[in-house]
Design a protein around this motif. Structure first.
Motif, mmCIF file in Angstrom:
data_model
loop_
_atom_site.group_PDB
_atom_site.id
_atom_site.type_symbol
_atom_site.label_atom_id
_atom_site.label_comp_id
_atom_site.label_asym_id
_atom_site.label_seq_id
_atom_site.Cartn_x
_atom_site.Cartn_y
_atom_site.Cartn_z
ATOM 1 N N TYR A 137 0.836 -1.208 0.000
ATOM 2 C CA TYR A 137 0.000 0.000 0.000
ATOM 3 C C TYR A 137 0.873 1.261 0.000
ATOM 4 O O TYR A 137 0.564 2.238 -0.686
ATOM 5 C CB TYR A 137 -0.924 0.009 1.212
ATOM 6 N N GLN A 138 1.964 1.222 0.766
ATOM 7 C CA GLN A 138 2.844 2.386 0.812
ATOM 8 C C GLN A 138 3.486 2.630 -0.551
ATOM 9 O O GLN A 138 3.622 3.784 -0.986
ATOM 10 C CB GLN A 138 3.929 2.188 1.863
ATOM 11 N N GLN A 139 3.881 1.570 -1.231
ATOM 12 C CA GLN A 139 4.467 1.719 -2.562
ATOM 13 C C GLN A 139 3.472 2.377 -3.524
ATOM 14 O O GLN A 139 3.846 3.252 -4.315
ATOM 15 C CB GLN A 139 4.908 0.361 -3.093
ATOM 16 N N ALA A 140 2.201 1.963 -3.444
ATOM 17 C CA ALA A 140 1.186 2.557 -4.314
ATOM 18 C C ALA A 140 0.973 4.028 -3.976
ATOM 19 O O ALA A 140 0.862 4.873 -4.875
ATOM 20 C CB ALA A 140 -0.118 1.783 -4.180
ATOM 21 N N LEU A 141 0.920 4.344 -2.679
ATOM 22 C CA LEU A 141 0.756 5.744 -2.286
ATOM 23 C C LEU A 141 1.931 6.580 -2.762
ATOM 24 O O LEU A 141 1.748 7.703 -3.254
ATOM 25 C CB LEU A 141 0.598 5.849 -0.764
ATOM 26 N N ASP A 142 3.137 6.045 -2.648
ATOM 27 C CA ASP A 142 4.312 6.784 -3.113
ATOM 28 C C ASP A 142 4.230 7.081 -4.609
ATOM 29 O O ASP A 142 4.631 8.173 -5.058
ATOM 30 C CB ASP A 142 5.583 5.992 -2.811
ATOM 31 N N GLN A 143 3.713 6.135 -5.379
ATOM 32 C CA GLN A 143 3.542 6.383 -6.821
ATOM 33 C C GLN A 143 2.575 7.536 -7.060
ATOM 34 O O GLN A 143 2.814 8.386 -7.930
ATOM 35 C CB GLN A 143 3.011 5.121 -7.502
ATOM 36 N N GLN B 259 -6.955 2.668 -10.312
ATOM 37 C CA GLN B 259 -6.455 1.674 -11.261
ATOM 38 C C GLN B 259 -5.787 2.351 -12.452
ATOM 39 O O GLN B 259 -4.721 1.927 -12.918
ATOM 40 C CB GLN B 259 -7.598 0.764 -11.717
ATOM 41 N N SER B 260 -6.409 3.411 -12.929
ATOM 42 C CA SER B 260 -5.851 4.139 -14.070
ATOM 43 C C SER B 260 -4.523 4.806 -13.695
ATOM 44 O O SER B 260 -3.530 4.709 -14.430
ATOM 45 C CB SER B 260 -6.858 5.188 -14.553
ATOM 46 N N ALA B 261 -4.496 5.473 -12.543
ATOM 47 C CA ALA B 261 -3.294 6.199 -12.132
ATOM 48 C C ALA B 261 -2.124 5.254 -11.867
ATOM 49 O O ALA B 261 -0.974 5.583 -12.167
ATOM 50 C CB ALA B 261 -3.594 7.025 -10.884
ATOM 51 N N LEU B 262 -2.422 4.082 -11.312
ATOM 52 C CA LEU B 262 -1.378 3.118 -10.969
ATOM 53 C C LEU B 262 -1.092 2.131 -12.098
ATOM 54 O O LEU B 262 -0.288 1.216 -11.931
ATOM 55 C CB LEU B 262 -1.779 2.360 -9.702
ATOM 56 N N LYS B 263 -1.786 2.330 -13.230
ATOM 57 C CA LYS B 263 -1.621 1.456 -14.402
ATOM 58 C C LYS B 263 -1.874 -0.015 -14.053
ATOM 59 O O LYS B 263 -1.101 -0.909 -14.418
ATOM 60 C CB LYS B 263 -0.241 1.644 -15.034
ATOM 61 N N LEU B 264 -2.993 -0.240 -13.369
ATOM 62 C CA LEU B 264 -3.395 -1.581 -12.958
ATOM 63 C C LEU B 264 -4.574 -2.052 -13.797
ATOM 64 O O LEU B 264 -5.331 -1.228 -14.339
ATOM 65 C CB LEU B 264 -3.785 -1.578 -11.472
ATOM 66 N N PRO B 265 -4.779 -3.360 -13.911
ATOM 67 C CA PRO B 265 -5.919 -3.876 -14.676
ATOM 68 C C PRO B 265 -7.242 -3.417 -14.058
ATOM 69 O O PRO B 265 -7.342 -3.170 -12.848
ATOM 70 C CB PRO B 265 -5.766 -5.396 -14.558
ATOM 71 N N GLU B 266 -8.260 -3.311 -14.901
ATOM 72 C CA GLU B 266 -9.597 -2.917 -14.448
ATOM 73 C C GLU B 266 -10.518 -4.129 -14.509
ATOM 74 O O GLU B 266 -10.868 -4.599 -15.596
ATOM 75 C CB GLU B 266 -10.141 -1.786 -15.318
ATOM 76 N N PRO B 267 -10.919 -4.667 -13.347
ATOM 77 C CA PRO B 267 -11.813 -5.822 -13.354
ATOM 78 C C PRO B 267 -13.187 -5.471 -13.902
ATOM 79 O O PRO B 267 -13.575 -4.295 -13.973
ATOM 80 C CB PRO B 267 -11.915 -6.204 -11.862
ATOM 81 N N ARG B 268 -13.939 -6.500 -14.271
ATOM 82 C CA ARG B 268 -15.363 -6.319 -14.529
ATOM 83 C C ARG B 268 -16.075 -6.242 -13.184
ATOM 84 O O ARG B 268 -15.603 -6.781 -12.179
ATOM 85 C CB ARG B 268 -15.922 -7.490 -15.335
ATOM 86 N N TYR B 269 -17.244 -5.578 -13.168
ATOM 87 C CA TYR B 269 -17.984 -5.419 -11.920
ATOM 88 C C TYR B 269 -19.415 -5.922 -12.065
ATOM 89 O O TYR B 269 -20.077 -5.671 -13.084
ATOM 90 C CB TYR B 269 -18.008 -3.951 -11.483
ATOM 91 N N LEU B 270 -19.854 -6.625 -11.048
ATOM 92 C CA LEU B 270 -21.247 -7.048 -10.929
ATOM 93 C C LEU B 270 -21.691 -6.696 -9.520
ATOM 94 O O LEU B 270 -21.203 -7.280 -8.545
ATOM 95 C CB LEU B 270 -21.380 -8.556 -11.175
ATOM 96 N N HIS B 271 -22.570 -5.711 -9.398
ATOM 97 C CA HIS B 271 -23.072 -5.299 -8.095
ATOM 98 C C HIS B 271 -24.441 -5.932 -7.853
ATOM 99 O O HIS B 271 -25.344 -5.809 -8.684
ATOM 100 C CB HIS B 271 -23.131 -3.782 -8.000
ATOM 101 N N LEU B 272 -24.540 -6.623 -6.738
ATOM 102 C CA LEU B 272 -25.746 -7.385 -6.414
ATOM 103 C C LEU B 272 -26.718 -6.545 -5.598
ATOM 104 O O LEU B 272 -26.291 -5.710 -4.780
ATOM 105 C CB LEU B 272 -25.364 -8.632 -5.599
#
Length: 296
Positions: free
Chosen positions: A86-92, A207-220
């Motif tokens: 988490y700290q690494q992501a915040l630093d980015q 996800q966009s800022a950290l260049k991470l994959p974007e999952p699909r979402y299903l909200h129940l």
């Protein structure tokens, strides 16, 4: 249908108490979606807020899942072990000037609907403890995605405000942790309650800022009490049944809450038989995009 090597789902409870019927519906929905796709189903314990997590609650949750036949794949993930990630992501984010320290208290901005961004260009009160916030004004606008049940979603990030990523007490906030962990675990599909739909724009921004994959979402749809409140630990929702008859009944009722139309004879079958039927017959096309389900 996704192949068994591509679908990765998860159930990520906060161990603030035992699972209740609403938790069962969310866990079951995510489990069935993964199993019906031939995919993997993971469990993550979201215990980044120790004051909310009484000792032993995590073990209770895991035992409940096992008793209802909801067996996970792979090693359990515990958020309390994930500080460095988490700290690494915040630093980015700090390096990109997308995160900033904030000394403001909730009391100071309580007359505003959202935090007004007072510390974006420097601390208002240097020397005081700080939280770290995500800049919404620098996000791509609007934030859009397609929910598998509720369809096209569109949010203006500025209208949602600058969400906290790390609290003043040093504890990590949900939004950053969930994004980092979903990416680390390779989650392709997030299936969870509708109460978290409006959290998704912050997560997509991260996800966009950290260049991470974007999952699909299903909200129940949410399970609510007779007076319309979300069934939750906060409003003292009763824990799931422990006896065999009660477990069979609640699992069957959870299938009904997910609009899967299980045959009446299934209600007296053990969890393994109910789940076998449910995986073979899982169809999100049956799910009605209404917001609430009444608690049985």
């Amino acid at each position: 249908m996704m192949s068994s090597t591509s679908y990765r789902g998860r159930f990520a409870p906060t161990p603030s108490g035992p699972l209740h019927f609403g938790s069962l519906v969310a866990a079951l929905g995510s489990y069935l979606d993964a199993r019906a796709a031939g995919g993997r189903w993971l469990v993550r314990i979201e215990d980044i807020d120790p004051p909310r997590c009484p000792q032993g609650a995590d073990a209770t949750i895991l035992r409940q899942l096992e008793r209802f036949g909801l067996q996970w794949d792979e090693t359990l993930c515990w958020q309390h072990n994930r500080h460095d990630a988490y700290q690494q992501a915040l630093d980015q984010l700090i390096d990109q000037r997308l995160a900033y320290p904030c000394s403001c208290s909730r009391k100071q901005w309580q007359s505003h609907a959202i935090y007004p961004g007072w510390c974006r260009d420097g601390l208002r009160e240097p020397g005081k403890p700080v939280a770290w916030r995500l800049r919404s004004d620098l996000a791509k606008r609007p934030i859009v995605w397609q929910d598998r049940l509720f369809g096209a979603q569109q949010f203006d990030p500025v209208a949602l405000g600058d969400v906290v990523l790390k609290r003043k007490d040093g504890l990590w906030a949900y939004q950053l942790a969930v994004v980092v962990d979903d990416a680390e675990q390779g989650i392709t599909d997030v299936v969870r309650g509708l109460d978290l739909l409006d959290n998704t724009p912050w997560q997509r921004q991260l996800q966009s800022a950290l260049k991470l994959p974007e999952p699909r979402y299903l909200h129940l749809p949410l399970v609510v009490t007779p007076d319309g409140q979300k069934l939750s630990k906060q409003n003292l929702a009763p824990a799931l049944a422990e006896d065999e008859d009660g477990m069979r009944r609640q699992l069957f009722q959870a299938l009904q809450a997910l609009d899967q139309a299980p045959p009446a004879a299934l209600a007296t079958e053990p969890p393994a038989s109910q789940l076998h039927w449910a995986v073979a017959n899982w169809a999100i096309e049956r799910l009605s995009p209404t917001e609430h389900r009444r608690s049985p």
